[in-house]
Design a protein around this motif. Structure first.
Motif, PDB file in Angstrom:
ATOM      1  N   ALA A 157     -60.540 -24.590 -12.959  1.00  0.00           N
ATOM      2  CA  ALA A 157     -60.649 -25.421 -11.758  1.00  0.00           C
ATOM      3  C   ALA A 157     -60.961 -24.572 -10.532  1.00  0.00           C
ATOM      4  O   ALA A 157     -61.844 -24.909  -9.732  1.00  0.00           O
ATOM      5  CB  ALA A 157     -59.354 -26.202 -11.547  1.00  0.00           C
ATOM      6  N   CYS A 158     -60.247 -23.467 -10.375  1.00  0.00           N
ATOM      7  CA  CYS A 158     -60.454 -22.612  -9.203  1.00  0.00           C
ATOM      8  C   CYS A 158     -61.840 -21.971  -9.218  1.00  0.00           C
ATOM      9  O   CYS A 158     -62.517 -21.906  -8.183  1.00  0.00           O
ATOM     10  CB  CYS A 158     -59.376 -21.534  -9.149  1.00  0.00           C
ATOM     11  SG  CYS A 158     -57.730 -22.172  -8.765  1.00  0.00           S
ATOM     12  N   GLU A 159     -62.272 -21.511 -10.378  1.00  0.00           N
ATOM     13  CA  GLU A 159     -63.578 -20.859 -10.439  1.00  0.00           C
ATOM     14  C   GLU A 159     -64.709 -21.869 -10.244  1.00  0.00           C
ATOM     15  O   GLU A 159     -65.717 -21.570  -9.598  1.00  0.00           O
ATOM     16  CB  GLU A 159     -63.746 -20.123 -11.767  1.00  0.00           C
ATOM     17  CG  GLU A 159     -64.948 -19.190 -11.761  1.00  0.00           C
ATOM     18  CD  GLU A 159     -64.942 -18.202 -12.906  1.00  0.00           C
ATOM     19  OE1 GLU A 159     -65.407 -17.070 -12.693  1.00  0.00           O
ATOM     20  OE2 GLU A 159     -64.482 -18.553 -14.010  1.00  0.00           O
ATOM     21  N   ILE A 160     -64.541 -23.070 -10.773  1.00  0.00           N
ATOM     22  CA  ILE A 160     -65.551 -24.114 -10.577  1.00  0.00           C
ATOM     23  C   ILE A 160     -65.619 -24.517  -9.108  1.00  0.00           C
ATOM     24  O   ILE A 160     -66.708 -24.697  -8.547  1.00  0.00           O
ATOM     25  CB  ILE A 160     -65.249 -25.329 -11.475  1.00  0.00           C
ATOM     26  CG1 ILE A 160     -65.591 -24.987 -12.935  1.00  0.00           C
ATOM     27  CG2 ILE A 160     -66.030 -26.560 -11.026  1.00  0.00           C
ATOM     28  CD1 ILE A 160     -65.166 -26.034 -13.938  1.00  0.00           C
ATOM     29  N   ALA A 161     -64.458 -24.645  -8.452  1.00  0.00           N
ATOM     30  CA  ALA A 161     -64.445 -24.982  -7.027  1.00  0.00           C
ATOM     31  C   ALA A 161     -65.161 -23.906  -6.213  1.00  0.00           C
ATOM     32  O   ALA A 161     -65.929 -24.205  -5.291  1.00  0.00           O
ATOM     33  CB  ALA A 161     -63.009 -25.155  -6.542  1.00  0.00           C
ATOM     34  N   PHE A 162     -64.926 -22.658  -6.566  1.00  0.00           N
ATOM     35  CA  PHE A 162     -65.578 -21.550  -5.866  1.00  0.00           C
ATOM     36  C   PHE A 162     -67.081 -21.563  -6.115  1.00  0.00           C
ATOM     37  O   PHE A 162     -67.887 -21.327  -5.211  1.00  0.00           O
ATOM     38  CB  PHE A 162     -64.964 -20.229  -6.329  1.00  0.00           C
ATOM     39  CG  PHE A 162     -65.286 -19.068  -5.432  1.00  0.00           C
ATOM     40  CD1 PHE A 162     -64.801 -19.020  -4.139  1.00  0.00           C
ATOM     41  CD2 PHE A 162     -66.081 -18.024  -5.880  1.00  0.00           C
ATOM     42  CE1 PHE A 162     -65.101 -17.949  -3.300  1.00  0.00           C
ATOM     43  CE2 PHE A 162     -66.389 -16.952  -5.054  1.00  0.00           C
ATOM     44  CZ  PHE A 162     -65.897 -16.915  -3.761  1.00  0.00           C
ATOM     45  N   ASP A 163     -67.464 -21.862  -7.345  1.00  0.00           N
ATOM     46  CA  ASP A 163     -68.885 -21.942  -7.688  1.00  0.00           C
ATOM     47  C   ASP A 163     -69.561 -23.064  -6.904  1.00  0.00           C
ATOM     48  O   ASP A 163     -70.675 -22.900  -6.389  1.00  0.00           O
ATOM     49  CB  ASP A 163     -69.043 -22.180  -9.191  1.00  0.00           C
ATOM     50  CG  ASP A 163     -70.500 -22.213  -9.632  1.00  0.00           C
ATOM     51  OD1 ASP A 163     -71.243 -21.274  -9.287  1.00  0.00           O
ATOM     52  OD2 ASP A 163     -70.894 -23.171 -10.309  1.00  0.00           O
ATOM     53  N   LEU A 164     -68.889 -24.206  -6.804  1.00  0.00           N
ATOM     54  CA  LEU A 164     -69.430 -25.327  -6.033  1.00  0.00           C
ATOM     55  C   LEU A 164     -69.656 -24.919  -4.579  1.00  0.00           C
ATOM     56  O   LEU A 164     -70.699 -25.210  -3.985  1.00  0.00           O
ATOM     57  CB  LEU A 164     -68.472 -26.520  -6.104  1.00  0.00           C
ATOM     58  CG  LEU A 164     -68.427 -27.268  -7.439  1.00  0.00           C
ATOM     59  CD1 LEU A 164     -67.180 -28.136  -7.521  1.00  0.00           C
ATOM     60  CD2 LEU A 164     -69.682 -28.118  -7.621  1.00  0.00           C
ATOM     61  N   PHE A 165     -68.676 -24.228  -4.007  1.00  0.00           N
ATOM     62  CA  PHE A 165     -68.792 -23.771  -2.617  1.00  0.00           C
ATOM     63  C   PHE A 165     -69.963 -22.807  -2.451  1.00  0.00           C
ATOM     64  O   PHE A 165     -70.757 -22.927  -1.515  1.00  0.00           O
ATOM     65  CB  PHE A 165     -67.486 -23.099  -2.192  1.00  0.00           C
ATOM     66  CG  PHE A 165     -67.538 -22.491  -0.819  1.00  0.00           C
ATOM     67  CD1 PHE A 165     -67.431 -23.288   0.311  1.00  0.00           C
ATOM     68  CD2 PHE A 165     -67.706 -21.126  -0.659  1.00  0.00           C
ATOM     69  CE1 PHE A 165     -67.495 -22.728   1.587  1.00  0.00           C
ATOM     70  CE2 PHE A 165     -67.769 -20.555   0.605  1.00  0.00           C
ATOM     71  CZ  PHE A 165     -67.665 -21.361   1.732  1.00  0.00           C
ATOM     72  N   GLU A 166     -70.080 -21.866  -3.376  1.00  0.00           N
ATOM     73  CA  GLU A 166     -71.169 -20.885  -3.298  1.00  0.00           C
ATOM     74  C   GLU A 166     -72.543 -21.543  -3.425  1.00  0.00           C
ATOM     75  O   GLU A 166     -73.526 -21.052  -2.871  1.00  0.00           O
ATOM     76  CB  GLU A 166     -71.009 -19.838  -4.402  1.00  0.00           C
ATOM     77  CG  GLU A 166     -69.888 -18.847  -4.169  1.00  0.00           C
ATOM     78  CD  GLU A 166     -69.856 -17.765  -5.226  1.00  0.00           C
ATOM     79  OE1 GLU A 166     -69.508 -16.622  -4.887  1.00  0.00           O
ATOM     80  OE2 GLU A 166     -70.179 -18.054  -6.395  1.00  0.00           O
ATOM     81  N   GLN A 167     -72.602 -22.660  -4.157  1.00  0.00           N
ATOM     82  CA  GLN A 167     -73.877 -23.329  -4.391  1.00  0.00           C
ATOM     83  C   GLN A 167     -74.167 -24.416  -3.356  1.00  0.00           C
ATOM     84  O   GLN A 167     -75.113 -25.193  -3.521  1.00  0.00           O
ATOM     85  CB  GLN A 167     -73.898 -23.945  -5.796  1.00  0.00           C
ATOM     86  CG  GLN A 167     -73.692 -22.955  -6.928  1.00  0.00           C
ATOM     87  CD  GLN A 167     -74.828 -21.964  -7.079  1.00  0.00           C
ATOM     88  OE1 GLN A 167     -75.904 -22.149  -6.525  1.00  0.00           O
ATOM     89  NE2 GLN A 167     -74.599 -20.891  -7.816  1.00  0.00           N
ATOM     90  N   GLY A 168     -73.359 -24.474  -2.298  1.00  0.00           N
ATOM     91  CA  GLY A 168     -73.658 -25.388  -1.203  1.00  0.00           C
ATOM     92  C   GLY A 168     -73.026 -26.755  -1.293  1.00  0.00           C
ATOM     93  O   GLY A 168     -73.348 -27.642  -0.493  1.00  0.00           O
ATOM     94  N   ALA A 169     -72.108 -26.958  -2.241  1.00  0.00           N
ATOM     95  CA  ALA A 169     -71.383 -28.226  -2.318  1.00  0.00           C
ATOM     96  C   ALA A 169     -70.176 -28.173  -1.377  1.00  0.00           C
ATOM     97  O   ALA A 169     -69.895 -27.144  -0.756  1.00  0.00           O
ATOM     98  CB  ALA A 169     -70.944 -28.493  -3.753  1.00  0.00           C
ATOM     99  N   LYS A 170     -69.458 -29.298  -1.281  1.00  0.00           N
ATOM    100  CA  LYS A 170     -68.276 -29.380  -0.418  1.00  0.00           C
ATOM    101  C   LYS A 170     -67.071 -29.737  -1.289  1.00  0.00           C
ATOM    102  O   LYS A 170     -66.688 -30.907  -1.391  1.00  0.00           O
ATOM    103  CB  LYS A 170     -68.498 -30.436   0.664  1.00  0.00           C
ATOM    104  CG  LYS A 170     -69.733 -30.177   1.529  1.00  0.00           C
ATOM    105  CD  LYS A 170     -70.014 -31.353   2.449  1.00  0.00           C
ATOM    106  CE  LYS A 170     -71.301 -31.128   3.237  1.00  0.00           C
ATOM    107  NZ  LYS A 170     -71.632 -32.304   4.091  1.00  0.00           N
ATOM    108  N   PRO A 171     -66.470 -28.731  -1.941  1.00  0.00           N
ATOM    109  CA  PRO A 171     -65.386 -29.025  -2.884  1.00  0.00           C
ATOM    110  C   PRO A 171     -64.028 -29.210  -2.213  1.00  0.00           C
ATOM    111  O   PRO A 171     -63.725 -28.592  -1.192  1.00  0.00           O
ATOM    112  CB  PRO A 171     -65.373 -27.783  -3.776  1.00  0.00           C
ATOM    113  CG  PRO A 171     -65.836 -26.682  -2.871  1.00  0.00           C
ATOM    114  CD  PRO A 171     -66.842 -27.314  -1.938  1.00  0.00           C
ATOM    115  N   SER A 172     -63.222 -30.085  -2.794  1.00  0.00           N
ATOM    116  CA  SER A 172     -61.807 -30.227  -2.477  1.00  0.00           C
ATOM    117  C   SER A 172     -61.065 -30.147  -3.803  1.00  0.00           C
ATOM    118  O   SER A 172     -61.650 -30.352  -4.865  1.00  0.00           O
ATOM    119  CB  SER A 172     -61.523 -31.567  -1.796  1.00  0.00           C
ATOM    120  OG  SER A 172     -62.224 -31.673  -0.571  1.00  0.00           O
ATOM    121  N   MET A 173     -59.752 -29.862  -3.733  1.00  0.00           N
ATOM    122  CA  MET A 173     -58.980 -29.737  -4.964  1.00  0.00           C
ATOM    123  C   MET A 173     -57.759 -30.641  -4.914  1.00  0.00           C
ATOM    124  O   MET A 173     -57.093 -30.744  -3.881  1.00  0.00           O
ATOM    125  CB  MET A 173     -58.556 -28.285  -5.195  1.00  0.00           C
ATOM    126  CG  MET A 173     -59.724 -27.320  -5.288  1.00  0.00           C
ATOM    127  SD  MET A 173     -59.235 -25.651  -5.771  1.00  0.00           S
ATOM    128  CE  MET A 173     -58.947 -25.892  -7.531  1.00  0.00           C
TER     129      MET A 173
END
Length: 253
Positions: free
Chosen positions: A174-190
């Motif tokens: 979950a944490c790595e996917i959230a970080f990946d989303l952020f790096e790729q320009g998405a707006k993640p929340s957890m």
């Protein structure tokens, strides 16, 4: 019916390690794999995945990761390592061969597959825990207008650029996917169900798992007491000071 001493089901990390160990002891074996190549689970993981254990603690028997590989190998580096491992020990799995039934008959096991029947004295199940995702079900999923997918199906954050994404959970994936989303320009929340222990991958340059192995010799309460001040120094973030941070340390979790 073909017969062998040991039949290994699965040709990824556990299966390949078992095969090399049996080889070293001159024990006859066969290894079957339902897919068309070894290390299939690792080939299917999301692109950004890296091991959370250092390569020094992730080697399989008799062969280390190459020195050129980073401390925390990427998904592709793990795949390359497993392919090299297979070649180094001349492990030849029976590919596209899926076990459909395993039954005890006297002092032997009968393994039925889509490519024939095998008899063995021992069976090693090396299919791993990540072959099939656990179904997810939340109230309202059927009417949610957006896309819902399991982490098993996730590949890259590029598909979510500019979009708001909720990641449910706070484990490694979950944490790595959230970080990946952020790096790729998405707006993640957890979304996290209960207070958590946040543990860094390294503590002052030392892999946290190495320190954990040392502290595991102490009683859990004492290990947490020793660990706590270092965690406070390392985790200078809002979560570390909030009530979402678990009061008990990771050793008493």
């Amino acid at each position: 019916m073909k017969e062998t001493n040991t039949l290994i089901v699965g040709a990824s990390i556990a299966g390949l390690a078992s095969a090399s160990t049996l080889q070293k002891r001159n024990i006859e074996y066969l290894i079957i794999e339902k897919e068309s190549q070894v290390a299939t689970p690792w080939r299917k993981h999301y692109d950004r995945l890296h091991l959370h254990t250092s390569k020094g603690l992730s080697n399989l028997p008799y062969k280390k990761f190459d020195r050129s590989v980073a401390r925390y190998p990427s998904r592709q580096q793990v795949v390359d390592y497993l392919v090299d491992y297979q070649r180094a020990f001349n492990i030849n799995p029976l590919l596209n061969t899926e076990a459909t039934s395993i039954k005890k008959q006297g002092d032997r096991w009968i393994i039925e597959t889509n490519n024939g029947v095998y008899k063995s004295k021992y069976v090693i199940i090396a299919t791993g825990p990540f072959g099939k995702p656990k179904p997810i079900s939340f109230k309202g999923m059927e009417t949610f207008p957006g896309k819902i997918l399991h982490s098993y199906e996730y590949k890259t954050g590029k598909d979510f650029k500019g979009k708001e994404v909720l990641v449910v959970g706070f484990g490694n994936s979950a944490c790595e996917i959230a970080f990946d989303l952020f790096e790729q320009g998405a707006k993640p929340s957890m979304s996290v169900r209960s207070p958590v222990n946040v543990v860094p991958r390294d503590l002052f340059g030392i892999p946290i798992l190495k320190l954990s192995l040392l502290l595991s010799h102490f009683p859990p309460r004492l290990a947490d007491a020793i660990n706590a001040p270092f965690m406070r120094l390392r985790l200078k973030c809002r979560m570390a000071r909030s009530n979402k941070f678990k009061k008990m340390g990771p050793y008493r979790f």
